[in-house]
Design a protein around this motif. Sequence first.
Motif, short mmCIF file in Angstrom:
data_model
loop_
_atom_site.label_atom_id
_atom_site.label_comp_id
_atom_site.label_asym_id
_atom_site.label_seq_id
_atom_site.Cartn_x
_atom_site.Cartn_y
_atom_site.Cartn_z
N GLY A 73 1.70 -5.87 3.78
CA GLY A 73 3.08 -6.30 3.59
C GLY A 73 3.77 -5.79 2.35
N GLU A 74 3.16 -4.85 1.64
CA GLU A 74 3.74 -4.32 0.39
C GLU A 74 5.00 -3.50 0.69
OE1 GLU A 74 1.81 -2.91 -3.71
OE2 GLU A 74 0.87 -2.10 -1.93
N LYS A 75 5.96 -3.54 -0.24
CA LYS A 75 7.21 -2.79 -0.11
C LYS A 75 6.98 -1.34 -0.51
CE LYS A 75 9.86 -6.21 1.09
NZ LYS A 75 10.22 -6.34 2.48
N ILE A 76 7.50 -0.42 0.32
CA ILE A 76 7.37 1.01 0.09
C ILE A 76 8.77 1.61 0.09
CG2 ILE A 76 6.45 3.16 1.03
CD1 ILE A 76 4.32 1.11 2.36
N PHE A 104 18.19 9.79 9.48
CA PHE A 104 16.75 9.79 9.23
C PHE A 104 16.04 8.96 10.29
CE2 PHE A 104 18.29 6.00 7.17
CZ PHE A 104 17.30 5.05 7.45
N HIS A 105 14.73 9.17 10.37
CA HIS A 105 13.90 8.43 11.31
C HIS A 105 12.50 8.35 10.71
CE1 HIS A 105 12.34 7.10 15.22
NE2 HIS A 105 11.31 7.89 14.98
N VAL A 106 11.90 7.17 10.75
CA VAL A 106 10.53 6.99 10.27
C VAL A 106 9.68 6.50 11.44
CG1 VAL A 106 9.00 5.79 8.66
CG2 VAL A 106 11.28 6.48 7.91
N ALA A 107 8.56 7.19 11.66
CA ALA A 107 7.63 6.80 12.72
C ALA A 107 6.26 6.52 12.11
CB ALA A 107 7.52 7.91 13.76
N GLN A 108 5.59 5.52 12.64
CA GLN A 108 4.24 5.16 12.21
C GLN A 108 3.28 5.49 13.35
OE1 GLN A 108 3.40 1.10 10.53
NE2 GLN A 108 2.33 0.94 12.48
N ILE A 109 2.18 6.15 13.03
CA ILE A 109 1.18 6.51 14.03
C ILE A 109 -0.13 5.85 13.65
CG2 ILE A 109 -0.03 8.40 15.17
CD1 ILE A 109 2.71 9.85 13.66
N SER A 110 -0.67 5.08 14.60
CA SER A 110 -1.95 4.41 14.39
C SER A 110 -2.63 4.25 15.74
CB SER A 110 -1.73 3.04 13.74
OG SER A 110 -2.96 2.37 13.60
N THR A 170 0.75 -5.38 8.18
CA THR A 170 -0.04 -6.54 7.72
C THR A 170 -1.50 -6.43 8.14
OG1 THR A 170 0.64 -7.75 9.70
CG2 THR A 170 1.94 -8.10 7.69
N GLN A 171 -1.77 -5.62 9.15
CA GLN A 171 -3.14 -5.44 9.63
C GLN A 171 -3.84 -4.34 8.84
OE1 GLN A 171 -4.56 -7.32 12.17
NE2 GLN A 171 -2.67 -8.50 12.07
N ARG A 172 -5.12 -4.57 8.54
CA ARG A 172 -5.93 -3.54 7.86
C ARG A 172 -6.00 -2.30 8.74
NH1 ARG A 172 -10.75 -5.59 4.43
NH2 ARG A 172 -11.38 -3.49 4.96
N GLY A 173 -6.09 -1.13 8.08
CA GLY A 173 -6.25 0.11 8.84
C GLY A 173 -5.58 1.28 8.16
N VAL A 174 -5.69 2.43 8.81
CA VAL A 174 -5.09 3.67 8.31
C VAL A 174 -3.88 3.98 9.19
CG1 VAL A 174 -5.44 6.14 7.95
CG2 VAL A 174 -7.29 4.53 7.43
N TYR A 175 -2.74 4.25 8.53
CA TYR A 175 -1.48 4.49 9.22
C TYR A 175 -0.86 5.80 8.73
CZ TYR A 175 -1.94 -0.47 10.31
OH TYR A 175 -2.39 -1.69 10.75
N GLU A 229 -3.38 3.41 3.66
CA GLU A 229 -4.51 2.58 4.09
C GLU A 229 -4.26 1.16 3.60
OE1 GLU A 229 -9.37 2.23 3.86
OE2 GLU A 229 -8.37 3.92 2.87
N VAL A 230 -4.16 0.23 4.55
CA VAL A 230 -3.93 -1.16 4.21
C VAL A 230 -5.30 -1.82 4.03
CG1 VAL A 230 -2.96 -3.36 4.96
CG2 VAL A 230 -1.77 -1.22 5.50
#
Length: 151
Positions: A76-79, A92-98, A116-121, A149-150
């Motif tokens: 949940g950290e702000k980026i 602009f467009h931002v996409a997340q791949i996981s 919020t979930q652990r993992g690599v994004y 990496e969360v």
Amino acid sequence: MKKCFLYVVALLGLTITGCSNSIGLSGEKPPQVFIEIENKKFETTLGTYCWQNGCVDTVGPVELLEGKKPIKVKSGEKITLVMDYESKPNEFHVAQISENKETEVIVKDNRFTAPTQRGVYYYSYGVWWMDEKEANVSHGDAFYAFVLEVD
């Protein structure tokens, strides 16, 4: 297949609209983009782009970042997306791949929240300098990639 959708759309858009440089974009390549987390800046990797000297096509974000160490973030950290360039992109467009799934990321005031979930994004940040008067005319565009990496 969804993973490639963003890139296919962007490349088709460039083929149809072409690029023009009447707004004075400078430099050999698009400007550098950073992500900022808790007042620390991290570089992104420039991928596919069209700029005043022509176009460069690269692989997608996951392949582009192969072997790169993910940036560790808290759940949940702000980026913040940071581009120090005098002519800001107007689209602009931002996409997340996981796990082979691509989802759109909601960005407000150049900021978004880490998952919020652990993992690599993996992320793709696409930006366009579109003409303000003439529809479908791009002056330049760029795609940037980074991996989080969360914990």
